[in-house]
Design an enzyme around this catalytic site. Structure first.
Site, PDB file in Angstrom:
ATOM      1  N   ALA A 273      20.559  62.504  22.080  1.00  0.00           N
ATOM      2  CA  ALA A 273      20.904  63.601  21.185  1.00  0.00           C
ATOM      3  C   ALA A 273      20.950  64.888  22.000  1.00  0.00           C
ATOM      4  O   ALA A 273      20.508  64.922  23.145  1.00  0.00           O
ATOM      5  CB  ALA A 273      19.865  63.725  20.072  1.00  0.00           C
ATOM      6  N   MET A 274      21.488  65.952  21.386  1.00  0.00           N
ATOM      7  CA  MET A 274      21.582  67.245  22.079  1.00  0.00           C
ATOM      8  C   MET A 274      21.268  68.364  21.093  1.00  0.00           C
ATOM      9  O   MET A 274      21.824  68.425  20.008  1.00  0.00           O
ATOM     10  CB  MET A 274      23.011  67.413  22.651  1.00  0.00           C
ATOM     11  CG  MET A 274      23.268  68.770  23.262  1.00  0.00           C
ATOM     12  SD  MET A 274      22.136  69.099  24.657  1.00  0.00           S
ATOM     13  CE  MET A 274      22.023  70.890  24.552  1.00  0.00           C
ATOM     14  N   HIS A 308      12.067  65.998  18.386  1.00  0.00           N
ATOM     15  CA  HIS A 308      12.328  66.526  19.727  1.00  0.00           C
ATOM     16  C   HIS A 308      13.407  67.622  19.675  1.00  0.00           C
ATOM     17  O   HIS A 308      13.223  68.730  20.178  1.00  0.00           O
ATOM     18  CB  HIS A 308      12.780  65.366  20.624  1.00  0.00           C
ATOM     19  CG  HIS A 308      13.107  65.745  22.037  1.00  0.00           C
ATOM     20  ND1 HIS A 308      12.241  65.532  23.082  1.00  0.00           N
ATOM     21  CD2 HIS A 308      14.212  66.312  22.586  1.00  0.00           C
ATOM     22  CE1 HIS A 308      12.794  65.956  24.214  1.00  0.00           C
ATOM     23  NE2 HIS A 308      13.998  66.430  23.941  1.00  0.00           N
ATOM     24  N   GLU A 309      14.528  67.297  19.034  1.00  0.00           N
ATOM     25  CA  GLU A 309      15.650  68.250  19.033  1.00  0.00           C
ATOM     26  C   GLU A 309      15.318  69.507  18.224  1.00  0.00           C
ATOM     27  O   GLU A 309      15.730  70.610  18.576  1.00  0.00           O
ATOM     28  CB  GLU A 309      16.921  67.592  18.484  1.00  0.00           C
ATOM     29  CG  GLU A 309      17.351  66.325  19.223  1.00  0.00           C
ATOM     30  CD  GLU A 309      17.437  66.467  20.734  1.00  0.00           C
ATOM     31  OE1 GLU A 309      17.711  67.574  21.225  1.00  0.00           O
ATOM     32  OE2 GLU A 309      17.240  65.451  21.436  1.00  0.00           O
ATOM     33  N   GLU A 331      12.209  70.128  28.452  1.00  0.00           N
ATOM     34  CA  GLU A 331      12.199  68.727  28.049  1.00  0.00           C
ATOM     35  C   GLU A 331      10.790  68.163  27.941  1.00  0.00           C
ATOM     36  O   GLU A 331      10.484  67.399  27.031  1.00  0.00           O
ATOM     37  CB  GLU A 331      13.031  67.884  29.020  1.00  0.00           C
ATOM     38  CG  GLU A 331      14.518  68.238  28.995  1.00  0.00           C
ATOM     39  CD  GLU A 331      15.130  68.159  27.594  1.00  0.00           C
ATOM     40  OE1 GLU A 331      14.500  67.617  26.657  1.00  0.00           O
ATOM     41  OE2 GLU A 331      16.257  68.651  27.419  1.00  0.00           O
TER      42      GLU A 331
END
Length: 873
Positions: A273-274, A308-309, A331
């Site tokens: 994912a981004m 996370h994103e 990250e």
């Protein structure tokens, strides 16, 4: 390492303030037209402007100084190697503000980077294309000429000109949508101005989607976009996102800065994912959950990736690293806090124990290699950036942040985080800036402690010995660098500042003492610890180090495994440490096999998962011997009792972890050829295929794996048919990952050819080939040959990117003969893959380590496996 290319960052004499950008993609010809009108500031007079630009053709460019005459550029000089363009002007542009206008064209590529095309099938079965973006790390320059560096922030006004029946999305909300003056089939969609942000976080998507929406308790509009007809499958992610935003809001004490956030599933997507600000893109398998057909591990994966994103919306997007050298902070931090967030949303997942198995031990394994790298790497040229999206940046980064959080304590940690976000919001920061804020909040020497973990590679092994003095226990602890190849006895051995905590059997949950080991060795006195008590270093397995106990200390800990008085995460850590000491030749592998047999009563999923992983490594190693069958028998013996206890069907009152454990255990037994498991798997598989009784999602992987491992060409054909029929990407991936288990050489070849066929999405080819390499000795040879034979096509497909590194690692890491290391090295000398140089080194090192391990221990292991079965005399 080969010579690094000289690299120069962009000059700062012209600086963007706002990008006005209009893009018109053509979804038939795969090109796009663009118009840029950027408000810029000239900080010192110059007659050229240097920008980033790649695979773009500039048609015209001009500069209009504020209140002055338009000046046309007289030349465009492309430096393709450096992905730059220099615009030349006939006279100097004077200090002050002005507008830079550029008309350009580009291509919608098929490389999953920049502005690219993604193929999908419409509900009516037609093949169509969406236009989507992936700009991190350095690919915004493929969509428009820009200053493509994280520290050069600006605002963006984006307009997309698209077919009127398509959805068009960007970082911000739509403020205007009107018909295109020249073509009634097109609309112009205009988005609100973004906050000040980095180019790598800009995003746009044009395609056909459905969505589900909801509002978070703090008023942010959240939507999850899915393929048409699959809106239902967005509900789980929507629920996680709406719970998560308020959690972060509260944790950081800084509100989410945009009016909306969209999460969208993209068919062709290289990463998981981004975190594009306000428009987060995902692989379908990282976002879509179907209540009937998704397994428990998929739900957990989606929860982690969403967590996370969304963390990046603050940590990364609001405050951004100054340069890619600090990528690890972005990250590593998000990889740590995703667990905090999932633990908040789903306490029943016991997710922190899983962290140790998924991230912490993985990072220790990679970081013990001579070819590891420090968390912080000086990065120059864009081709070097891809290489650090690895387990060190993510998993070691997350592990040292977890250690730091534990060392500081939650309250001071949050105080420092909040100060950091407020001080640097809409700006850029470096690692040191975060240490400063945490140091001020906690009063502890954060920069000094953390510097030893981020600036040098590797980690220590802590040796512990003890003696009893009356009612006190005296501990002698010392540190030296841990190496996968064995103990390090150099003169100038690096050392770390190691936060060490200690607990005793009196209260295994509670830390009795904390010390900071800031030298090679020290002596510690533990008061009132009687001779009958055991001592455990690093309770919770939080400190990033391995431990070597004296044999008497280790002996006293073993009953804590059998009677479960040691915490699950500590039972796991003890076993994992010993396993890696055996690989490094510091103890015999037989010692570890004996320890593993103590896990007979183990109830915990994650402990089994880690054991299973290590047994997999051992099984793969011993596939190079003629007693591979004996280790299978060992595995069957170890897993049979827990398998019988769990059975095949879920019982009332069971939860998430039981489902994960059942899937793990049945898969392990099936693969190792446990007869009753194999027969039951075949029976259920037949019913599933005949449509009599559909397999529950959690049983599919183990059943598919088992029937394939012991199957023939008819089994493989049936699996390929299931793959074709599968509507969900998750099911297709599930099948792709296990196809490699098939054992006949001609069928292995068939699977490898299938990997490159139209039926497998380009990002998933890697896991099909990896599955073949990881399944058997024959598979490993065949996969490596296949990669060599098809190198041009594979390399061209992934063009650098981290998928090429993953492919190489999965294919060659399991070899265990010295000459294979030579062969791998020479192949990549004649077929260079710059983004995977370090991976190749790591693989060669692993192959040599495997070979040494085999030479050293194979005979002892064989003897042990034989005598364990011998009747007592």
């Amino acid at each position: 390492m080969p010579e690094r290319r000289p690299f120069v960052r962009l000059p700062t004499d012209v600086y963007p303030v706002n990008y006005g950008l209009s893009l018109k993609p053509d979804l038939i010809d795969f090109t796009f037209e663009g118009k840029l009108e950027a408000l810029v500031e000239v900080t010192q007079a110059t007659n050229q402007i240097v920008m980033n630009c790649a695979d773009i053709d500039i048609i015209t460019a001009s500069f209009v100084p504020q209140g002055g005459e338009e000046i046309n550029a007289t030349g465009f000089n492309y430096q393709n190697e450096d992905e730059k363009v220099t615009l030349s002007f006939p006279s100097a542009l004077q200090k002050g503000f002005g507008t830079l206008k550029i008309d350009f064209v580009g291509e919608l590529n098929d490389k999953m980077k920049g502005f690219y095309r993604s193929k999908y099938t419409s509900p009516t079965g037609e093949i169509r294309y969406a236009a989507v973006t992936q700009f991190e790390a350095t690919d915004a320059r493929r969509a428009f000429p820009c200053w493509d560096e994280p520290a050069i922030k600006a605002t963006f006004d984006i307009t997309l000109i698209v077919p009127k029946d398509r959805v068009a999305l960007s970082n911000m909300n739509v403020i205007d949508r009107k018909p295109h003056p020249d073509d009634e089939n097109l609309v112009e969609v205009k988005f609100a101005t973004t906050p000040i942000m980095s180019t790598y976080l800009v995003a746009f998507v044009i395609g056909e989607y459905d969505y589900v929406e909801s509002q978070s308790s703090d008023g942010v509009m959240v939507r999850v976009y899915t393929p048409v007809g699959k809106a239902e499958q967005g509900k789980f992610a929507l629920e996680v996102a709406t719970k998560t935003l308020p959690f972060y809001n509260d944790y950081f004490s800084v509100p989410y800065p945009l009016p909306k956030i969209d999460l969208i599933a993209i068919a062709d997507f290289a990463a998981g994912a981004m975190e594009n600000w306000g428009l987060v893109t995902y692989r379908e398998t990282a976002l879509l959950i179907d209540p009937k057909n998704s397994c428990s591990s998929s739900r957990q994966w989606v929860a982690l990736v969403v967590g996370h994103e969304l963390a990046h919306q603050w940590f990364g997007n609001l405050v951004t690293m100054e340069w890619w050298t600090h990528l690890w902070l972005n990250e590593g931090f998000a990889s740590w806090i995703e667990y905090l967030c999932v633990d908040h949303c789903f306490p029943e997942y016991d997710i922190w124990t899983q962290f140790v198995s998924a991230d912490y031990t993985r990072a220790l394994d990679l970081d013990a290699l001579d070819s590891s790298h420090p968390i912080e790497v000086n990065v120059g040229h864009p081709s070097e950036v891809d290489e650090i999206f690895d387990a060190i940046s993510y998993s070691k980064g997350a592990s040292v942040i977890r250690m730091l959080h534990n060392y500081i304590g939650d309250e001071d940690f949050r105080k420092g985080m909040n100060a950091y976000l407020l001080k640097f919001q809409h700006k850029n920061a470096s690692t040191e800036d975060l240490w400063d804020c945490l140091e001020q909040a906690s009063g502890k020497p954060i920069a000094a402690v953390m510097g030893s973990w981020t600036k040098q590679m590797g980690f220590p092994i802590i040796a512990v010995d003890q003696e009893q003095q009356g009612d006190d226990r005296i501990l002698k602890i010392s540190q030296k660098k841990f190496c996968a190849s064995g103990p390090h006895n150099e003169e100038n051995c690096p050392s770390w500042m190691v936060p060490i905590s200690i607990c005793t059997s009196e209260d295994p949950k509670c830390t009795k003492l904390k010390v900071l080991l800031d030298r090679q060795e020290t002596t510690i006195t533990l008061n009132s610890v009687g001779p009958d008590q055991w001592i455990k270093i690093n309770p919770g397995t939080v400190g990033f180090y391995r431990i070597q106990y004296s044999s008497s200390m280790l002996e006293s800990l073993l009953p804590g495994i059998r009677d479960l008085s040691l915490q699950p995460v500590d039972r796991l850590g003890l076993q994992n440490d010993l396993f890696s000491l055996s690989r490094a030749g510091m103890i015999s592998t037989v010692e570890v096999l004996k320890l593993m047999e103590a896990f007979l009563n183990e109830p915990n999923y994650t402990v089994w998962s880690d054991l299973s992983c290590n047994l997999g490594v051992l099984s793969s190693l011993l596939s190079h011997t003629d007693f591979h069958e004996e280790i299978q028998e060992f595995i069957r013996d170890l897993f049979t009792p827990i398998g019988l206890k769990l059975g095949w069907d879920s019982k009332p009152g069971e939860g998430h972890l039981d489902a994960l454990l059942r899937s793990l255990v049945l898969g392990k037994l099936g693969k190792a050829g446990h007869k009753p498991t194999l027969e039951e798997a075949r029976r259920r598989f037949k019913d599933h295929v005949d449509g009599k009784q559909v397999l529950p999602a959690d049983l599919r992987s183990p059943v598919y794996l088992t029937v394939l491992k012991h199957g023939d060409s008819a089994t493989l054909d049936t699996m390929l048919k299931l793959h074709k029929q599968a509507d969900m990407q998750e099911e297709k991936n599930r099948i792709e990952r296990v196809l490699g288990a098939i054992s006949a050489p001609d069928l292995i070849q068939k699977v490898l050819n299938f990997a490159l066929s139209e039926d497998v999405r380009p990002q998933d080819t890697v896991s099909v080939i990896g599955g073949v390499a990881g399944s058997s000795k024959q598979g490993r040879k065949a996969a490596w040959k296949f990669v060599k034979d098809n190198w041009e096509e594979l390399y061209n497909r992934y063009q650098g990117g981290f998928l090429i590194s993953r492919l190489i690692k999965l294919t060659v890491d399991g070899f265990a003969i010295d000459k294979m290391a030579v062969e791998v090295k020479s192949f990549f000398e004649s077929h260079p893959a710059p983004a995977a140089e370090r991976t190749v080194q790591q693989c060669c090192e692993n192959i040599l380590l495997n070979a040494a391990w085999l030479k050293r221990d194979a005979e002892d292991i064989h003897q042990y496996l034989l005598q364990r079965k011998a009747p007592p005399v």
